[in-house]
Design an enzyme around this catalytic site. Structure first.
Site, PDB file in Angstrom:
ATOM      1  N   LYS A 147       2.282  11.061   7.455  1.00  0.00           N
ATOM      2  CA  LYS A 147       1.439  10.815   8.624  1.00  0.00           C
ATOM      3  C   LYS A 147       1.926  11.498   9.900  1.00  0.00           C
ATOM      4  CE  LYS A 147      -1.239   7.070   6.809  1.00  0.00           C
ATOM      5  NZ  LYS A 147      -0.825   6.064   5.839  1.00  0.00           N
ATOM      6  N   ASP A 172       9.110   2.812   2.209  1.00  0.00           N
ATOM      7  CA  ASP A 172       7.940   3.624   2.528  1.00  0.00           C
ATOM      8  C   ASP A 172       7.669   3.445   4.020  1.00  0.00           C
ATOM      9  OD1 ASP A 172       5.459   4.703   3.006  1.00  0.00           O
ATOM     10  OD2 ASP A 172       4.521   3.897   1.195  1.00  0.00           O
ATOM     11  N   PHE A 185       0.857  -1.186   0.000  1.00  0.00           N
ATOM     12  CA  PHE A 185       0.000   0.000   0.000  1.00  0.00           C
ATOM     13  C   PHE A 185       0.889   1.230   0.000  1.00  0.00           C
ATOM     14  CE2 PHE A 185      -2.324   3.585   1.613  1.00  0.00           C
ATOM     15  CZ  PHE A 185      -3.475   3.533   0.861  1.00  0.00           C
TER      16      PHE A 185
END
Ligand SMILES: *Cc1c(COP(=O)(O)O)cnc(C)c1O
Length: 406
Positions: free
Chosen positions: A263, A234, A149
């Protein structure tokens, strides 16, 4: 026209109906309408309180509405919020230096959302492949993993292995090949002279807190070195303390060539992301090659500086390791026929069930704990890293009760 006078008298149900009537239905949220939050707790419009065991997918690792980050936001908002990078501002250089001091990476490139930073890393890798590695123009290949993802842009969903994420959105960008996550042989076989990078999550979050076999990431890093391939990690969800280390790749003693953060880089106040790398890689960008109107704006940078400072000052990374090990140990004692597997690293735990996870998330909501299913059968727990031991215990009790009743 605009409902301002009676706004406070609207119920959760009213808000849900408004949202469903006027908003696109690209999410299936739990029906809790939050209007206030503090630390590990959120409150709905009727004043019910819930313990947040999702932390906005790890964006609020520092806890909701952290006072120090709030202060930085408000103070900076009163000074200057956006200059664009046509001009310089006094916050960006300080954020860049602090990112360097914290991570050791020589350079960073700031963006806004996570997926923009992923796109930035992919562009850097391709250009590096052509200009440094010598791959012919237009031939660079990037390897990605099964069950990855990395966000929702067309190029990124194009290399998703989740059919729903891509269904109807094609055609997709070429130049991406998939390898099996956790299988070093699959990576080895996919390498060609045109491979410029592998993009990987050290722990797959959306896939259900999937931790690859011990030694895998290290072996990936070694193969990358051997074949002059960039290792792009990531760490948008796994980084900044979530797994009990600053970066999840540290668990394997690996220093990726490129690290992507997002985030929790803003503690949930503002979209802030960044790509960290070497001069050789980020040096491929020359003026005009890449950009973003909001990327590196002074408000974002002030917020990110405060968010990083909280992470360090409050020792949230060690806290994640300690509380996470405790919670995982406690949950693993839970023997129940509905539980297939329990996995975790730091305060990041997935309970893989034999049946659907959604009903358990609904039941947990009714008991005052908010979490979200991922991939139908996994409940993911990611409380804010500042959660108190007492609150964590209370949350775990609710989880144990709901699983035992399932
Ligand atoms: C959330 C996430 C992204 C995308 O970030 P956005 O801010 O939603 O664009 C990318 N990669 C990982 C691993 C994520 O968890």
């Amino acid at each position: 026209m605009f409902a301002t006078s009676n706004e406070t008298s609207l119920s959760s149900q009213d808000f849900i109906e408004l949202e469903d009537q006027y908003g696109a239905h690209n999410y299936h949220p739990l029906d809790v309408v939050i209007d206030r939050a503090e630390g590990a707790w959120v409150f709905d419009v009727e004043g019910r309180r819930y313990l947040d065991f999702l932390s906005a997918y790890s964006a609020v690792n520092q806890g909701h509405c952290h006072p120090a980050i709030y202060k930085a936001l408000v103070e900076q908002a009163a000074k200057v919020t956006l200059t664009s990078r046509a001009f310089r501002n006094d916050q960006l250089p300080l954020l860049l230096k602090e990112l360097h001091d914290l991570t050791g990476y020589p350079m960073a490139l700031p963006m806004n959302s996570g997926v923009e930073a992923v796109e930035t890393a992919l562009k850097a890798a391709r250009k590096w492949g052509q200009t440094v590695k010598g791959i012919p123009a237009g031939q660079a290949e990037i390897l990605t993993c099964t069950n990855n993802f990395h966000g929702r842009t067309i190029s990124v969903v194009g290399f998703s292995s989740e059919s729903q994420y891509k269904c109807g959105f094609g055609p997709f960008a070429p130049g991406f090949k998939q390898v099996i996550f956790g299988d070093i042989e699959s990576f080895h076989q996919a390498i060609t002279p045109n491979t410029c990078a592998i993009l990987i999550e050290p722990v797959q979050g959306e896939a259900g807190i999937r931790i690859p076999p011990a030694g895998y990431l290290k072996a990936v890093a070694e193969l990358c070195k051997e074949h002059n391939i960039l290792l792009i990690c990531d760490e948008i969800q796994s980084g900044l303390g979530r797994t009990g280390k600053l970066l999840a790749s540290e668990h394997e003693g690996v220093a990726p060539d490129v690290v992507i953060l997002g985030k929790a880089l803003s503690g949930g106040f503002y979209p802030v992301s960044a790509v960290l790398s070497s001069r050789e890689v980020l040096g491929v960008f020359h003026p005009g090659d890449h950009g973003s109107t909001f990327g590196g704006n002074p408000l974002a940078c002030a917020v990110a500086r405060a968010a990083l400072k909280v992470l360090v000052d409050e020792d949230l990374i060690a806290r994640s390791a300690e509380l996470g090990a405790y919670a995982l140990d406690r949950l693993k004692r839970l023997k129940h026929p509905n539980v297939a597997e329990i996995r975790g690293l730091g305060l990041w735990i997935g309970i893989d069930l034999k049946g659907p996870a959604r009903p358990l998330c609904e039941a947990l909501k009714d008991r005052g704990v908010l979490c979200k299913e991922t991939h139908d059968t996994v409940i993911r727990f990611a409380p804010p890293l500042m959660i108190s031991r007492e609150d964590l215990d209370w949350g775990l009790e609710q989880i144990e009760a709901v699983i035992l009743a399932s």
